[in-house]
Enzyme design. Structure first.
Site: not given
Ligand code: GLA
Length: 680
Positions: A482, A369, A480, A445, A550
């Site tokens: 999120n 990111d 990803d 987020r 994570d």
């Molecule tokens: C998520 C992913 C992480 C990373 C972050 C970046 O949380 O699981 O591994 O890539 O986003 O913002």
């Protein structure tokens, strides 16, 4: 023949090597579920029903005399709302504006060689000619022109039976689907344990086993992803089932959005399980002539306990669900810059990491990111998929070329399904975010979900990702996602179709990933969803590996990875060595242990190789070498759980054994010493 129909007894028998599954069309045309379990002959198991007049369990309209015949306790193959069955249902459908009511009766069946497919949806496929047979059974409402077809894919040698259903509206009126699940599974007797995997962000897939109580038990997600909180996989097993002994039934839902698995222990101590799409936010309009197809679910049974059940799922998913050309190849060992730099990097820093990693024998740098728009923290720029040249001077191609010239491959992170309110894209298209007109949407987020029920948004997302991949030699993508869905609304979709948004979103993700892999067939795709919120079989159809969690703490990973491997092959489990003290839990673990634990997955590093202590760095080259040597065994071997740290709180132990039993990796991790014990 794996599937047989006995016309005299009206009996469908599905045989796999180690299981038998049976259904019967009874004298009323109702499709009963009569058996699933250890291999059996074609005895008509409906005798087990033992009809009795069960107090106040009523009869369907065409059976007024026989008070022992009731949908309220008979084992049914695909239970529906509206025929006097008061247990959990697989289908709730009816005409628009009316209370859902159906009464399904048998119409016809079809038997085919090979595997049925489901348009736009991931599904198991035939990998070896002749290994699958398809059975389709069509049922129809007793009154209306509403048809339901049940699909069965019988993978005889794999001991797996897949299921799905389609609902076809041949009436002249709109039908509303309030719930459209993929399967129902009735057990006539029900003293069973439920094993399931609950969790949270950075703590996914924790193993839990408990006896199934009376009433309804639900494992589900209504977040729009399969989620950190529950996995779309459950096991029902006998109370005394162990790793090596006893009945175990696995049910796995092949889908990456919200899901629902309900189990009900009923008045006669039977158990019904239903599994399919989340229906909390679901309302699907089926116009005249339209058909709705559910996602697929896979069933597997073993009478030899949990290890055999795991093996059946792992092998079937590896061979018959993962399509990537990478699935049997050694995966590139990678260094990911997320925990190394977070948002604080530039091209120079990345090249330093890549250079050091190349010297240590690693294969690929993954830029996580923060490389696009004005994204220096998580408050901006999702949707603005153009390179931040302040960070990456000279652009992406220059960086990729430089990384390649060090002998390293290059991979990159995207979060394509999202939009930051603080972005160029949002300024131009605020209505592209999922939102309810007039209501200020909540945030997670600092971001919103893109409305992928809109065709123009799908096209924008595709071009954003593809045009970056066309610019440079990018060989890997981390995709990803999120944010869960809130404030579900679309400014484009008709008012009576708003309940379709979440499922349409998941279908669009499948379309996007499918198209991407068509244009870039050798792309190594790794799915991710704030860690492991989309660790599901649906994603495996597109990516041969998924970021597991994570939580990169090695000891925490023991539990997460072990539970994950109850169904998923080790070759799909994204696992990296991270720095210490661990960024999530603050624990310090020896570098050697961190390396060994990350090897039970797709191996890589998530730390700044230029900054870690020299004695740790010195171990990397030999760890990489060890992983590369054993990668084929890890990817294809049989996995045995020997001791679980989750249970004993002191040590963990597992083994991976080659097919020919000539080679094995045995892993023992002493998490905490026990004083005055025998050495183990
Ligand atoms: C998520 C992913 C992480 C990373 C972050 C970046 O949380 O699981 O591994 O890539 O986003 O913002």
């Amino acid at each position: 023949m794996a599937v047989r129909f006995d016309e005299k007894k009206n009996l469908f028998t599905l045989q796999t090597l180690d299981s038998t599954y049976q259904m019967k069309v009874d004298d009323h045309g109702v499709l009963l579920h009569t058996y699933y379990g250890a291999p059996a002959d074609e005895t008509d198991f409906s005798y087990l029903i033992g009809p009795e007049d069960r107090g106040f369990s009523g009869q369907p309209g065409d059976e007024k005399k026989d008070r022992t015949y009731s949908m309220d306790y008979y084992p049914l193959e695909y239970p529906v709302q509206g025929n006097g069955d008061f247990r959990v249902k697989a289908l709730k459908a009816g005409f628009e504006g009316e209370v859902p009511a159906l009464d399904l009766r048998f119409v016809s069946y079809e038997l085919e060689k090979g595997k049925y497919s489901l348009p736009g949806l991931p599904a198991l496929f035939e990998a070896e000619a002749g290994e699958v047979e398809t059975l389709k059974i069509t049922l129809k409402d007793r009154l209306e022109e509403i048809y339901v077809t049940l699909f069965y894919g019988v993978f005889e040698k794999k001991n797996v039976i897949t299921r799905a259903a389609s609902i076809e509206n041949r009436s002249g009126k709109n039908v509303t689907l309030k719930r459209a699940l993929s399967l129902g599974l009735d057990f006539m007797e029900g003293d069973m344990d439920l094993i399931h995997f609950y969790g949270k962000h950075a703590g996914e897939r924790q193993f839990e086993r408990r006896n199934l109580p009376h009433g309804i038990t639900e494992i589900s997600s209504s977040r729009g992803t399969s989620s950190h909180h529950h996995n779309p996989f459950v096991i029902l097993c006998d109370k005394d089932t162990t790793e090596d002994f006893g009945n175990a039934y696995g049910v796995s839902f092949i889908y990456s959005g919200g899901f629902k698995i309900q189990m009900e222990k009923d008045q006669v101590d039977g158990i019904r399980l239903v599994c399919g799409l989340d229906d909390e936010e679901f309302l699907w309009k089926l116009a005249p002539g339209e058909t709705f197809v559910t996602p697929e679910a896979a069933l597997s049974y073993s009478e030899k306990g949990l290890t055999a059940l795991s093996d059946q799922f792992q092998k079937a998913y590896h061979a018959n669900l993962i399509r990537s050309p990478w699935k049997d190849k050694k995966r590139p060992t990678l260094v990911n810059n997320w925990e190394a730099t977070y948002f604080g990097f530039d091209a120079e820093k990345l090249l330093k990491i890549a250079g050091e990693a190349a010297d240590l024998g690693l294969d690929m740098l993954v830029l996580d990111d923060g490389w696009f728009g004005k994204r220096n923290d998580d408050r901006t720029s999702l949707g603005d998929w153009f390179v931040n040249e302040e960070k990456l001077k000279g652009g992406l191609k220059k960086l990729v070329d430089n990384v390649n010239s060090l002998g390293m491959k290059f991979g990159i992170w995207f979060e394509p399904e999202m939009i930051s309110p603080e972005s160029e894209l949002y300024k131009k298209h605020p209505d592209w975010a999922v939102h309810i007109e007039g209501r200020e949407p909540g945030q997670v987020r600092n971001q919103l979900v893109l409305d992928l029920s809109r065709r123009e948004v799908i096209e924008y997302v595709y071009e954003s990702v593809a045009s970056i991949l066309r610019q440079a030699n990018i060989e890997y993508v981390k995709w990803d996602m999120n944010r869960p869905f809130t404030d579900i609304g679309s400014s484009e979709l008709d008012a009576d179709r708003q309940g379709e948004i979440m499922h349409r979103h998941t279908l669009a993700v499948y379309e996007l990933q499918g198209r991407l892999l068509k244009e870039f067939p050798y792309l190594l795709l790794e799915n991710c969803s704030s860690g492991g919120a989309r660790f599901d079989p649906g994603m495996l159809y597109f990516s041969p590996q998924i970021w597991c969690s994570d939580d990169t703490d090695a000891i925490e990973r023991l539990a997460i990875q072990e539970s994950t491997a109850l169904m998923y092959p080790l070759s799909v489990i994204g696992a990296h060595v991270s720095d210490c003290p661990n960024h999530t839990v603050g624990r310090v673990t020896p570098f050697k242990t961190r390396g060994i634990i990350a090897m039970a997955g797709t191996f890589g590093y998530e730390l700044d190789v230029t900054k870690i202590p020299e004695e740790d760095r010195d171990m990397i080259a030999s760890q990489v070498e060890t992983y590369k040597k054993y990668c084929p065994l890890i990817q294809s071997g049989d996995y045995y759980r020997i001791a679980s740290y989750q249970n004993n709180h002191y040590f963990d132990c597992y083994e991976i054994v080659s097919k020919d039993k000539k080679e094995a990796i045995f892993v023992f991790v002493q998490v905490i010493a026990q004083p005055n014990m025998h050495s183990i």
